[in-house]
Each structure stands twice: as C-alpha cells, then as structure tokens.
Design an enzyme around this catalytic site. Structure first.
Site, PDB file in Angstrom:
ATOM      1  N   ASP A 107       0.868  -1.177   0.000  1.00 59.66           N
ATOM      2  CA  ASP A 107       0.000   0.000   0.000  1.00 59.66           C
ATOM      3  C   ASP A 107       0.906   1.228   0.000  1.00 59.66           C
ATOM      4  O   ASP A 107       1.309   1.710  -1.054  1.00 59.66           O
ATOM      5  CB  ASP A 107      -0.924  -0.066   1.222  1.00 59.66           C
ATOM      6  N   VAL A 157      -9.244  -3.868   1.407  1.00 61.78           N
ATOM      7  CA  VAL A 157      -9.670  -5.168   0.890  1.00 61.78           C
ATOM      8  C   VAL A 157      -9.321  -6.295   1.858  1.00 61.78           C
ATOM      9  O   VAL A 157      -8.435  -6.137   2.716  1.00 61.78           O
ATOM     10  CB  VAL A 157      -9.017  -5.460  -0.486  1.00 61.78           C
TER      11      VAL A 157
HETATM   12  P1  IMP Z   1       2.060  -0.575   3.729  1.00 60.43           P
HETATM   13  O1  IMP Z   1       3.176  -0.444   4.711  1.00 60.43           O
HETATM   14  O2  IMP Z   1       1.130   0.611   3.745  1.00 60.43           O
HETATM   15  O3  IMP Z   1       2.549  -0.885   2.319  1.00 60.43           O
HETATM   16  O4  IMP Z   1       1.142  -1.770   4.213  1.00 60.43           O
HETATM   17  C1  IMP Z   1       1.623  -3.041   4.138  1.00 60.43           C
HETATM   18  C2  IMP Z   1       0.844  -4.070   4.918  1.00 60.43           C
HETATM   19  O5  IMP Z   1      -0.422  -3.595   5.392  1.00 60.43           O
HETATM   20  C3  IMP Z   1       0.512  -5.230   4.013  1.00 60.43           C
HETATM   21  O6  IMP Z   1       1.553  -6.162   3.994  1.00 60.43           O
HETATM   22  C4  IMP Z   1      -0.764  -5.764   4.607  1.00 60.43           C
HETATM   23  O7  IMP Z   1      -0.472  -6.720   5.604  1.00 60.43           O
HETATM   24  C5  IMP Z   1      -1.430  -4.553   5.195  1.00 60.43           C
HETATM   25  N1  IMP Z   1      -2.445  -4.009   4.265  1.00 60.43           N
HETATM   26  C6  IMP Z   1      -2.326  -2.999   3.368  1.00 60.43           C
HETATM   27  N2  IMP Z   1      -3.470  -2.768   2.714  1.00 60.43           N
HETATM   28  C7  IMP Z   1      -4.356  -3.658   3.207  1.00 60.43           C
HETATM   29  C8  IMP Z   1      -5.760  -3.932   2.933  1.00 60.43           C
HETATM   30  O8  IMP Z   1      -6.421  -3.313   2.074  1.00 60.43           O
HETATM   31  N3  IMP Z   1      -6.326  -4.937   3.638  1.00 60.43           N
HETATM   32  C9  IMP Z   1      -5.642  -5.658   4.577  1.00 60.43           C
HETATM   33  N4  IMP Z   1      -4.345  -5.441   4.875  1.00 60.43           N
HETATM   34  C10 IMP Z   1      -3.711  -4.453   4.197  1.00 60.43           C
END
Ligand code: IMP
Ligand code: MG
Length: 183
Positions: A107, A157
């Site tokens: 994300d 999601v």
């Molecule tokens: P980031 O650090 O924002 O890239 O988030 C990474 C982690 O957040 C991912 O490995 C997921 O475990 C969790 N994550 C991000 N988006 C979602 C979502 O839409 N649903 C559930 N978990 C998410």
C-alpha cells in the site's frame, strides 16, 4: 471460505481465486527462470503472505527454502501507522543468500522499505521483492519491486491472506470490505 458465505460483508469482488492463481503461476515462471542454477530463499511476511507463499512455492518445479518474518504496521485498524516492529525474526542466516521477499500487498510501502533496509544490512547475495497485490500509492515507493501481481484500487480489501481484525484471511477471493463492517 467463499464470497457467497459472507456476501453481506463484501461490496466488490476484485479477483477470484482462479485469477489470483493464474497470476501467481506467471510470476513463479519468471522467478524460476531468473533464479536458475541458484539456491533461492523466499522470506514470507507473516501473516498476510501465507497464502501467496504457499501457492507460489507449489507452482515451482524446483526446490526452494522458505522462512518467515512477522512485522507489524497496521494493528487492527485499516490505515498504516508507519510504525514497524519485528514480532518474529528469521531463523535463517541470509548472509550470501539469494533472498526473495514475498508480500501479500503493498500500500504505502512503508513496511517494505523498512524491511528491505533491515535485510540489506545482513548482506545477502541478492535481495528482490515479490508482491501478490499492489495499491496505487505503491507507485511513490523508493524501493523497486521486481515481481508485481495484481492491481487493486485504494480501498480496504480482505481475503487471500489479507485480514480485517484477523478475520477474512481464509476468504478465497480478494474483495472490498463493506464499510458497515468496520465503521
Ligand atoms: P504498507 O506499509 O502501507 O505498504 O502496508 C503493508 C501491509 O499492510 C501489508 O503487507 C498488509 O499486511 C497490510 N495491508 C495494506 N493494505 C491492506 C488492505 O487493504 N487490507 C488488509 N491489509 C492491508
Ligand atoms: Mg503484510
């Protein structure tokens, strides 16, 4: 669990199990070619990457080692806190190893950027990234991701390993969680 089992909780199905598996087989093919003649250690990021890892690894016609790390950045909410914490470290010494990080979704990329610099400091022979899903914000990330699966909109999601408050990980497809579930 299928979407039909929890119909009222989901507002849109983005990818079916078959679509996800087809994309992972394609990625597995590329990975197999790229790592020909090399030992490969895949590092899965718990808990979300369990399904991705299982399906990727079984698509290979070659040996592969698997290890796991647990880091947290989300808690039980729906937006990244930016705070990353190791909950479980690797059991393997990755010095001089060819390492492929396997993620469920990127994300903001905060989790992954942190993980990459942490693992780089252990001096692997190579370090690449693979993710099953990617959201639009990931494009702003500084770390390049070599193996990218399917694109998702900027919505919360669940399914195929992705949870909301530890539920929905065992949903076969990936779907947007209806806002009434978490608001
Ligand atoms: P980031 O650090 O924002 O890239 O988030 C990474 C982690 O957040 C991912 O490995 C997921 O475990 C969790 N994550 C991000 N988006 C979602 C979502 O839409 N649903 C559930 N978990 C998410
Ligand atoms: Mg994750």
């Amino acid at each position: 669990m299928d979407a039909s089992d929890i119909e009222k909780d989901l507002s849109k199905i983005h990818y079916t199990e078959d679509q996800i598996l087809a994309k992972l087989r394609e990625l597995a093919g590329r990975i197999e070619r790229d790592y020909e003649g090399k030992d490969l250690l895949m590092v899965g990021v718990l808990r979300g990457a369990v399904m991705v890892m299982a399906d990727l690894a079984r698509s290979f016609g070659r040996h592969v080692e698997m290890d796991w790390m647990a880091i947290s950045s989300y808690g039980s909410g729906t937006k990244s806190s930016g705070v990353v914490r190791i909950q479980k470290d690797l059991d393997t010494d990755i010095t001089n190893r060819h390492v492929l990080i396997v993620e469920d979704i990127i994300d903001t990329g905060l989790t992954l950027s942190w993980l990459v610099s942490n693992l780089e400091s252990r001096k692997p022979a190579s370090l690449e990234l693979c993710t099953a899903f990617v959201k639009p914000d990931a494009a702003k990330m500084a770390v390049p991701v070599k193996y990218v699966g399917l694109e998702l909109p900027d919505e919360f999601v669940v399914g195929y390993g992705l949870d909301y408050a530890e539920k929905y990980r065992n949903l076969r497809c990936v779907a947007t969680l209806a806002p009434h579930v978490y608001s």
